[in-house]
Design a protein around this motif. Sequence first.
Motif, PDB file in Angstrom:
ATOM      1  N   ILE A  84      -9.934 -11.660 -30.895  1.00 15.08           N
ATOM      2  CA  ILE A  84      -9.374 -11.478 -32.235  1.00 15.08           C
ATOM      3  C   ILE A  84      -9.307  -9.993 -32.578  1.00 15.08           C
ATOM      4  N   ASN A  85     -10.332  -9.264 -32.220  1.00 21.14           N
ATOM      5  CA  ASN A  85     -10.424  -7.854 -32.608  1.00 21.14           C
ATOM      6  C   ASN A  85      -9.405  -6.959 -31.923  1.00 21.14           C
ATOM      7  N   VAL A  86      -8.851  -7.366 -30.790  1.00 14.54           N
ATOM      8  CA  VAL A  86      -7.884  -6.512 -30.089  1.00 14.54           C
ATOM      9  C   VAL A  86      -6.443  -6.839 -30.450  1.00 14.54           C
ATOM     10  N   ARG A  87      -6.241  -7.833 -31.304  1.00 13.93           N
ATOM     11  CA  ARG A  87      -4.878  -8.206 -31.686  1.00 13.93           C
ATOM     12  C   ARG A  87      -4.503  -7.537 -33.000  1.00 13.93           C
ATOM     13  N   ASN A  88      -3.251  -7.095 -33.066  1.00 15.72           N
ATOM     14  CA  ASN A  88      -2.792  -6.362 -34.243  1.00 15.72           C
ATOM     15  C   ASN A  88      -2.332  -7.266 -35.380  1.00 15.72           C
ATOM     16  N   THR A  89      -1.862  -8.469 -35.068  1.00 14.42           N
ATOM     17  CA  THR A  89      -1.359  -9.384 -36.090  1.00 14.42           C
ATOM     18  C   THR A  89      -1.996 -10.737 -35.873  1.00 14.42           C
ATOM     19  N   ILE A  90      -2.850 -11.173 -36.803  1.00 17.43           N
ATOM     20  CA  ILE A  90      -3.663 -12.358 -36.563  1.00 17.43           C
ATOM     21  C   ILE A  90      -4.052 -13.009 -37.887  1.00 17.43           C
ATOM     22  N   THR A  91      -4.218 -14.328 -37.852  1.00 20.54           N
ATOM     23  CA  THR A  91      -4.762 -15.069 -38.995  1.00 20.54           C
ATOM     24  C   THR A  91      -5.885 -15.950 -38.485  1.00 20.54           C
ATOM     25  N   VAL A  92      -7.042 -15.872 -39.103  1.00 20.87           N
ATOM     26  CA  VAL A  92      -8.193 -16.675 -38.690  1.00 20.87           C
ATOM     27  C   VAL A  92      -8.487 -17.694 -39.786  1.00 20.87           C
ATOM     28  N   HIS A 117      -7.910 -22.341 -34.495  1.00 18.76           N
ATOM     29  CA  HIS A 117      -8.078 -21.741 -35.822  1.00 18.76           C
ATOM     30  C   HIS A 117      -7.584 -20.291 -35.870  1.00 18.76           C
ATOM     31  N   VAL A 118      -7.043 -19.806 -34.765  1.00 14.74           N
ATOM     32  CA  VAL A 118      -6.571 -18.422 -34.716  1.00 14.74           C
ATOM     33  C   VAL A 118      -5.061 -18.428 -34.530  1.00 14.74           C
ATOM     34  N   LEU A 119      -4.329 -18.136 -35.590  1.00 15.21           N
ATOM     35  CA  LEU A 119      -2.875 -18.103 -35.551  1.00 15.21           C
ATOM     36  C   LEU A 119      -2.417 -16.719 -35.111  1.00 15.21           C
ATOM     37  N   VAL A 120      -1.524 -16.659 -34.123  1.00 14.41           N
ATOM     38  CA  VAL A 120      -1.067 -15.363 -33.626  1.00 14.41           C
ATOM     39  C   VAL A 120       0.116 -14.874 -34.468  1.00 14.41           C
ATOM     40  N   ASP A 121      -0.097 -14.855 -35.760  1.00 14.64           N
ATOM     41  CA  ASP A 121       0.889 -14.424 -36.748  1.00 14.64           C
ATOM     42  C   ASP A 121       0.114 -14.129 -38.031  1.00 14.64           C
ATOM     43  N   TYR A 122       0.761 -13.491 -38.980  1.00 17.11           N
ATOM     44  CA  TYR A 122       0.073 -13.147 -40.224  1.00 17.11           C
ATOM     45  C   TYR A 122       0.486 -14.092 -41.347  1.00 17.11           C
ATOM     46  N   TYR A 123      -0.502 -14.788 -41.921  1.00 14.50           N
ATOM     47  CA  TYR A 123      -0.280 -15.655 -43.079  1.00 14.50           C
ATOM     48  C   TYR A 123      -1.356 -15.353 -44.117  1.00 14.50           C
ATOM     49  N   ASP A 124      -0.926 -15.002 -45.322  1.00 11.66           N
ATOM     50  CA  ASP A 124      -1.869 -14.821 -46.413  1.00 11.66           C
ATOM     51  C   ASP A 124      -1.583 -15.857 -47.494  1.00 11.66           C
ATOM     52  N   GLY A 131       9.271 -25.353 -46.791  1.00 12.26           N
ATOM     53  CA  GLY A 131       7.975 -25.974 -47.055  1.00 12.26           C
ATOM     54  C   GLY A 131       7.100 -26.216 -45.848  1.00 12.26           C
ATOM     55  N   SER A 132       7.491 -25.707 -44.677  1.00  9.90           N
ATOM     56  CA  SER A 132       6.652 -25.892 -43.493  1.00  9.90           C
ATOM     57  C   SER A 132       6.972 -24.842 -42.434  1.00  9.90           C
ATOM     58  N   ALA A 133       6.060 -24.690 -41.498  1.00  5.99           N
ATOM     59  CA  ALA A 133       6.257 -23.779 -40.368  1.00  5.99           C
ATOM     60  C   ALA A 133       5.370 -24.243 -39.218  1.00  5.99           C
ATOM     61  N   VAL A 134       5.832 -24.047 -37.999  1.00  5.75           N
ATOM     62  CA  VAL A 134       5.033 -24.356 -36.809  1.00  5.75           C
ATOM     63  C   VAL A 134       4.651 -23.027 -36.157  1.00  5.75           C
ATOM     64  N   VAL A 135       3.360 -22.815 -35.988  1.00  4.53           N
ATOM     65  CA  VAL A 135       2.847 -21.512 -35.563  1.00  4.53           C
ATOM     66  C   VAL A 135       2.043 -21.651 -34.273  1.00  4.53           C
ATOM     67  N   SER A 136       2.193 -20.681 -33.397  1.00  4.93           N
ATOM     68  CA  SER A 136       1.402 -20.655 -32.173  1.00  4.93           C
ATOM     69  C   SER A 136      -0.021 -20.188 -32.478  1.00  4.93           C
ATOM     70  N   THR A 137      -0.961 -20.693 -31.699  1.00  6.81           N
ATOM     71  CA  THR A 137      -2.362 -20.318 -31.868  1.00  6.81           C
ATOM     72  C   THR A 137      -2.872 -19.624 -30.606  1.00  6.81           C
ATOM     73  N   LEU A 138      -4.093 -19.164 -30.681  1.00  8.12           N
ATOM     74  CA  LEU A 138      -4.701 -18.533 -29.510  1.00  8.12           C
ATOM     75  C   LEU A 138      -4.932 -19.555 -28.400  1.00  8.12           C
ATOM     76  N   PHE A 139      -5.066 -20.820 -28.749  1.00  9.90           N
ATOM     77  CA  PHE A 139      -5.174 -21.888 -27.745  1.00  9.90           C
ATOM     78  C   PHE A 139      -3.891 -21.966 -26.933  1.00  9.90           C
ATOM     79  N   GLN A 140      -2.750 -21.873 -27.597  1.00 11.38           N
ATOM     80  CA  GLN A 140      -1.456 -21.872 -26.921  1.00 11.38           C
ATOM     81  C   GLN A 140      -1.259 -20.592 -26.125  1.00 11.38           C
ATOM     82  N   ALA A 141      -1.577 -19.444 -26.736  1.00 13.33           N
ATOM     83  CA  ALA A 141      -1.350 -18.147 -26.094  1.00 13.33           C
ATOM     84  C   ALA A 141      -2.219 -17.954 -24.854  1.00 13.33           C
ATOM     85  N   SER A 142      -3.374 -18.622 -24.809  1.00  9.62           N
ATOM     86  CA  SER A 142      -4.273 -18.472 -23.660  1.00  9.62           C
ATOM     87  C   SER A 142      -3.752 -19.179 -22.423  1.00  9.62           C
TER      88      SER A 142
END
Length: 273
Positions: free
Chosen positions: A57-65, A92-99, A109-120
């Motif tokens: 998580i700490n080495v990624r520039n754009t992340i949502t936990v 629980h780690v989205l490789v995108d920024y959501y606040d 009203g919806s979005a499908v987002v990749s996670t660190l599980f997918q990226a690994s």
Amino acid sequence: MPRAGVVHALLLLFAALAAWAPDACRATHNITAILAEHRDLAEFSRQLTATGLADEINVRNTITVLVVDDAHMAAKAHALPREALRHVLSLHVLVDYYDDAKLHRLPGGSAVVSTLFQASGDAPGSEGMVKIAVRRGGRVVFVPQDVEDNARADVFYVKSVHEAPYNISVLQVSAVITSPAAEAPSATPSSDSKPKNSTTADASSSKHGSRDGTHTAPSPAGQGASDDGEVSKQVGDGGDRGSKKNGAGGGGAPRGLPFALAFLMAVIVVVNW
């Protein structure tokens, strides 16, 4: 100052800039330091460290936990083996920024987002994706892609814990997000489980069949490509926004070298002039 002295001084400056610029582009957040300010998230933070996900998580520039409080995290942490727990936490780690604001203005009203599980690469197919959806009354829920909507209890958004646009966002959710694929035992074979001549053996079996007379049919060419294409179309649009400010979500290539080369070219022009 003699020309040689000017060139020497400029080259030293160039070297300093080349060394500094890549560091300036790296992520500067620390997920465990962020969570340390919240006592009810201590177990989640501890498990991120134990599974090695905190460093990723700490080495990624754009992340949502998406974090879970101790009451919900402790039971799941003790019920799963280490590798399965790592996969579950990776959901629980989205490789995108959501606040908070972005969650409530999702296109359609919806979005499908990749996670660190997918990226690994550990998730089969699209099963490492998470769907974010706004339900009636404005409640935001998170659903793994391989779980039917009517086959699970909703995991919903609780509150924002930390936001640093468009670098890292930490959002609390009501329960642990999980899926059958994430909790499945690891199927990765050991390094010595295959014979050294496995390539030859596989090629031979495809031509002549196995010893028991059965034949193994090769996979159709290009199988899975259409699935990946569909997944890529579904991923939310927030990555573009984050990447423009922070580079690629996975850390990306350092931007310091092109800058340093441009600087060096300018120095050469000035010296020659």
